[in-house]
Scaffold this motif. Structure first.
Motif, PDB file in Angstrom:
ATOM      1  N   ALA A  52       0.840  -1.204   0.000  1.00  0.00           N
ATOM      2  CA  ALA A  52       0.000   0.000   0.000  1.00  0.00           C
ATOM      3  C   ALA A  52       0.874   1.252   0.000  1.00  0.00           C
ATOM      4  O   ALA A  52       0.595   2.231  -0.700  1.00  0.00           O
ATOM      5  N   LYS A  53       1.967   1.215   0.782  1.00  0.00           N
ATOM      6  CA  LYS A  53       2.865   2.382   0.826  1.00  0.00           C
ATOM      7  C   LYS A  53       3.597   2.576  -0.497  1.00  0.00           C
ATOM      8  O   LYS A  53       3.823   3.703  -0.930  1.00  0.00           O
ATOM      9  N   LEU A  54       3.966   1.474  -1.135  1.00  0.00           N
ATOM     10  CA  LEU A  54       4.628   1.596  -2.441  1.00  0.00           C
ATOM     11  C   LEU A  54       3.669   2.188  -3.475  1.00  0.00           C
ATOM     12  O   LEU A  54       4.075   3.014  -4.301  1.00  0.00           O
ATOM     13  N   ARG A  55       2.400   1.773  -3.415  1.00  0.00           N
ATOM     14  CA  ARG A  55       1.416   2.337  -4.356  1.00  0.00           C
ATOM     15  C   ARG A  55       1.250   3.837  -4.121  1.00  0.00           C
ATOM     16  O   ARG A  55       1.169   4.626  -5.072  1.00  0.00           O
ATOM     17  N   ALA A  56       1.206   4.237  -2.853  1.00  0.00           N
ATOM     18  CA  ALA A  56       1.082   5.663  -2.537  1.00  0.00           C
ATOM     19  C   ALA A  56       2.311   6.430  -3.039  1.00  0.00           C
ATOM     20  O   ALA A  56       2.196   7.513  -3.609  1.00  0.00           O
ATOM     21  N   ALA A  57       3.502   5.828  -2.867  1.00  0.00           N
ATOM     22  CA  ALA A  57       4.732   6.476  -3.350  1.00  0.00           C
ATOM     23  C   ALA A  57       4.717   6.571  -4.870  1.00  0.00           C
ATOM     24  O   ALA A  57       5.141   7.579  -5.446  1.00  0.00           O
ATOM     25  N   SER A  58       4.196   5.544  -5.502  1.00  0.00           N
ATOM     26  CA  SER A  58       4.115   5.535  -6.972  1.00  0.00           C
ATOM     27  C   SER A  58       3.258   6.701  -7.467  1.00  0.00           C
ATOM     28  O   SER A  58       3.580   7.335  -8.476  1.00  0.00           O
ATOM     29  N   LYS A  59       2.179   7.002  -6.754  1.00  0.00           N
ATOM     30  CA  LYS A  59       1.292   8.105  -7.160  1.00  0.00           C
ATOM     31  C   LYS A  59       2.000   9.444  -7.087  1.00  0.00           C
ATOM     32  O   LYS A  59       1.763  10.324  -7.914  1.00  0.00           O
ATOM     33  N   THR A  60       2.885   9.624  -6.101  1.00  0.00           N
ATOM     34  CA  THR A  60       3.537  10.934  -5.960  1.00  0.00           C
ATOM     35  C   THR A  60       4.826  11.033  -6.772  1.00  0.00           C
ATOM     36  O   THR A  60       5.346  12.133  -6.959  1.00  0.00           O
ATOM     37  N   ALA A  61       5.378   9.896  -7.227  1.00  0.00           N
ATOM     38  CA  ALA A  61       6.635   9.949  -8.000  1.00  0.00           C
ATOM     39  C   ALA A  61       6.400  10.683  -9.315  1.00  0.00           C
ATOM     40  O   ALA A  61       5.326  10.584  -9.908  1.00  0.00           O
ATOM     41  N   THR A  62       7.415  11.455  -9.761  1.00  0.00           N
ATOM     42  CA  THR A  62       7.257  12.204 -11.006  1.00  0.00           C
ATOM     43  C   THR A  62       7.998  11.541 -12.176  1.00  0.00           C
ATOM     44  O   THR A  62       7.660  11.782 -13.324  1.00  0.00           O
ATOM     45  N   THR A  63       9.014  10.739 -11.888  1.00  0.00           N
ATOM     46  CA  THR A  63       9.737  10.051 -12.968  1.00  0.00           C
ATOM     47  C   THR A  63       8.925   8.826 -13.396  1.00  0.00           C
ATOM     48  O   THR A  63       8.632   7.971 -12.567  1.00  0.00           O
ATOM     49  N   PRO A  64       8.553   8.727 -14.701  1.00  0.00           N
ATOM     50  CA  PRO A  64       7.698   7.602 -15.131  1.00  0.00           C
ATOM     51  C   PRO A  64       8.281   6.225 -14.799  1.00  0.00           C
ATOM     52  O   PRO A  64       7.548   5.335 -14.360  1.00  0.00           O
ATOM     53  N   SER A  65       9.614   6.058 -14.976  1.00  0.00           N
ATOM     54  CA  SER A  65      10.194   4.731 -14.724  1.00  0.00           C
ATOM     55  C   SER A  65      10.082   4.359 -13.241  1.00  0.00           C
ATOM     56  O   SER A  65       9.868   3.188 -12.899  1.00  0.00           O
ATOM     57  N   LEU A  66      10.218   5.352 -12.364  1.00  0.00           N
ATOM     58  CA  LEU A  66      10.107   5.080 -10.928  1.00  0.00           C
ATOM     59  C   LEU A  66       8.658   4.777 -10.544  1.00  0.00           C
ATOM     60  O   LEU A  66       8.381   3.848  -9.773  1.00  0.00           O
ATOM     61  N   LYS A  67       7.742   5.552 -11.123  1.00  0.00           N
ATOM     62  CA  LYS A  67       6.301   5.325 -10.916  1.00  0.00           C
ATOM     63  C   LYS A  67       5.956   3.878 -11.240  1.00  0.00           C
ATOM     64  O   LYS A  67       5.287   3.184 -10.478  1.00  0.00           O
ATOM     65  N   LYS A  68       6.451   3.433 -12.405  1.00  0.00           N
ATOM     66  CA  LYS A  68       6.136   2.094 -12.894  1.00  0.00           C
ATOM     67  C   LYS A  68       6.724   1.027 -11.966  1.00  0.00           C
ATOM     68  O   LYS A  68       6.057   0.058 -11.598  1.00  0.00           O
ATOM     69  N   PHE A  69       7.994   1.217 -11.577  1.00  0.00           N
ATOM     70  CA  PHE A  69       8.640   0.222 -10.717  1.00  0.00           C
ATOM     71  C   PHE A  69       7.927   0.101  -9.375  1.00  0.00           C
ATOM     72  O   PHE A  69       7.658  -1.009  -8.900  1.00  0.00           O
ATOM     73  N   LEU A  70       7.613   1.235  -8.753  1.00  0.00           N
ATOM     74  CA  LEU A  70       6.992   1.179  -7.420  1.00  0.00           C
ATOM     75  C   LEU A  70       5.651   0.442  -7.480  1.00  0.00           C
ATOM     76  O   LEU A  70       5.327  -0.352  -6.581  1.00  0.00           O
ATOM     77  N   ALA A  71       4.897   0.683  -8.567  1.00  0.00           N
ATOM     78  CA  ALA A  71       3.595   0.023  -8.690  1.00  0.00           C
ATOM     79  C   ALA A  71       3.767  -1.474  -8.946  1.00  0.00           C
ATOM     80  O   ALA A  71       3.064  -2.304  -8.354  1.00  0.00           O
ATOM     81  N   SER A  72       4.707  -1.847  -9.811  1.00  0.00           N
ATOM     82  CA  SER A  72       4.836  -3.278 -10.112  1.00  0.00           C
ATOM     83  C   SER A  72       5.477  -4.030  -8.939  1.00  0.00           C
ATOM     84  O   SER A  72       5.168  -5.198  -8.695  1.00  0.00           O
ATOM     85  N   ARG A  73       6.342  -3.342  -8.172  1.00  0.00           N
ATOM     86  CA  ARG A  73       6.915  -4.008  -6.996  1.00  0.00           C
ATOM     87  C   ARG A  73       5.830  -4.234  -5.938  1.00  0.00           C
ATOM     88  O   ARG A  73       5.822  -5.263  -5.251  1.00  0.00           O
ATOM     89  N   ALA A  74       4.906  -3.285  -5.826  1.00  0.00           N
ATOM     90  CA  ALA A  74       3.788  -3.473  -4.887  1.00  0.00           C
ATOM     91  C   ALA A  74       3.001  -4.733  -5.253  1.00  0.00           C
ATOM     92  O   ALA A  74       2.647  -5.542  -4.384  1.00  0.00           O
ATOM     93  N   GLU A  75       2.773  -4.917  -6.553  1.00  0.00           N
ATOM     94  CA  GLU A  75       2.072  -6.129  -7.002  1.00  0.00           C
ATOM     95  C   GLU A  75       2.858  -7.393  -6.672  1.00  0.00           C
ATOM     96  O   GLU A  75       2.291  -8.400  -6.252  1.00  0.00           O
TER      97      GLU A  75
END
Ligand SMILES: [Zn+2]
Length: 416
Positions: A52-75
């Motif tokens: 849940a925290k990784l998903r929240a971090a993904s929402k606030t990240a501005t770099t697309p590659s970081l956004k993507k990684f945080l969301a897929s790592r949460a999964e």
């Protein structure tokens, strides 16, 4: 549980092999039976919160590659399938290097099958990283020129191997518990390594701290005084860099007795020590080869043995039950046997210039072949032969007792 019990269970239940030897399961008893429970289930309550925290971090990240990684790592935390998020991690291209998940298997002293969770938060140094990118293009050349027969070279390995130099601002989990790392090379999943290579992150602030607080004081006592000025941070930095690059070279997935397997699975508890020793020695071999090609400064290879010897003492002090420690004891014994390391009349150790490079190449070949053949008994005999601390090494180690073994970082930028 004994090794024998684990192996007997797999022998009797071959369909359990994959789950039992997998990185992301715990083995528990269920009455008379042994069962493999996925991390996502066994550690479910923690992983759901972390996801849940990784998903929240993904929402606030501005770099697309970081956004993507945080969301897929949460999964991945919830599915135990880290493949896609490891692939996404390879593509990170912003100012932050974020590592979070189950990676290293050093804590599993039974077979080194099970991964422990850890986290790194690092700020990238773009200038240093760009300088180092030139070595990336040399990896296929180095693989082709390894001092082993062609049939054992891993020529299909992905060559997309980014190198980042970064300052660590926070760590947690496995990496925080033991020896503080100065560099890492991830991911460990051989499928990702075949497809994309692996990424090396060098932690420059940690390297400076250890060089000043530990390596220089060791050098003052371990090598002849007149060579102290030959020790250099540049040589140390490049030794660590090429150690990490070398983890991406040599045998990984191999064929053995007609079946496809991994060196890691065949060499079991010996794998980490042999892989760490291989990375040290292959790294030195590579520096000499690239210096011959004019790609590495002559001054760096000149300083290399004088910097490496105190560096090996630094690692040996972690003890031979730890992979890096056992790996360096093997290197010492081997180099002494070949006459490439000698004791001075006043009880210090000196590299023997005319024998050093040849012995390094021989050791690189021997270690790489132990992995290519991946015969456990053969590897065990080798570790038994070279894994005993030589008396001169023991004496110098004893004389280093008052020098710190490690540094203990304080993270001032990150609250708890
Ligand atoms: Zn290593």
């Amino acid at each position: 549980m004994s090794k024998e019990e684990f192996e007997a269970w797999i022998e009797a239940h071959p369909s359990d092999r994959e789950a039992f030897t997998g990185l992301h399961t715990v083995i528990r008893r269920d009455g008379e039976r042994l069962v493999a429970i996925p991390y996502s289930q066994y550690y479910g309550e923690f992983l759901e919160e972390a996801a849940a925290k990784l998903r929240a971090a993904s929402k606030t990240a501005t770099t697309p590659s970081l956004k993507k990684f945080l969301a897929s790592r949460a999964e991945a935390f919830l599915s135990d399938d880290y493949y896609q998020s490891d692939m996404d991690w390879m593509d990170l291209d912003g100012d932050l290097e974020v590592v979070i998940g189950p990676y290293e298997t050093y804590e599993d002293e039974l077979f080194a099958y099970k991964a422990a969770f850890e986290a790194f938060l690092c700020v990238v140094d773009p200038q240093d990283s760009a300088n180092l990118a030139k070595y990336k293009g040399e990896l296929p050349w180095l693989e082709r020129n390894l001092p082993i027969p062609d049939e054992h070279k891993n020529l299909d390995r992905g060559s997309e191997s980014p190198i980042r130099v970064a300052d660590e601002v926070y760590t947690g989990g496995d990496t925080r518990a033991g020896v503080q790392t100065i560099a890492f090379n991830l991911p460990n999943d051989e499928r990702v390594r075949e497809a994309k290579g692996s990424k090396k992150v060098l932690l420059k602030n940690m390297m400076h701290a250890k060089y000043n607080a530990i390596l220089l004081p060791i050098a003052e006592r371990a090598i002849p005084g007149e060579r102290f000025d030959d020790v250099s941070f540049d040589a140390y930095f490049n030794f660590v860099l090429f150690h990490e690059l070398s983890h991406g070279l040599g045998p990984g997935r191999i064929m053995k007795d007609g079946r496809e397997t991994e060196v890691r699975l065949e060499l079991k508890d010996l794998y980490s020590a042999l892989e760490e020793a291989k990375a040290d020695v292959m790294g030195m071999w590579a520096l000499y080869e690239l210096a011959d090609k004019g790609l590495v400064d002559a001054a760096i290879v000149q300083s290399l043995p004088w910097t490496v010897v105190p560096g090996l003492f630094r690692s040996a002090r972690f003890g031979i039950t730890e992979a890096h420690g056992l790996g360096v004891v093997c290197q010492f014994s081997y180099l002494m046997e070949k006459g490439a390391l000698a004791e001075t009349p006043d009880g210090r150790l000196t590299p023997v210039q005319e024998k050093w490079r040849g012995a390094v190449t021989d050791l690189c070949r021997d270690l790489t072949m132990l992995q290519a053949v991946a015969d456990y008994d053969k590897a065990q005999a080798w570790v038994q032969k070279y894994g005993q601390v030589p008396p001169v090494m023991r004496r110098i180690l004893d004389a280093l007792a008052d020098i710190p073994v490690d540094v203990d970082p304080v993270y001032s930028h990150v609250g708890s």
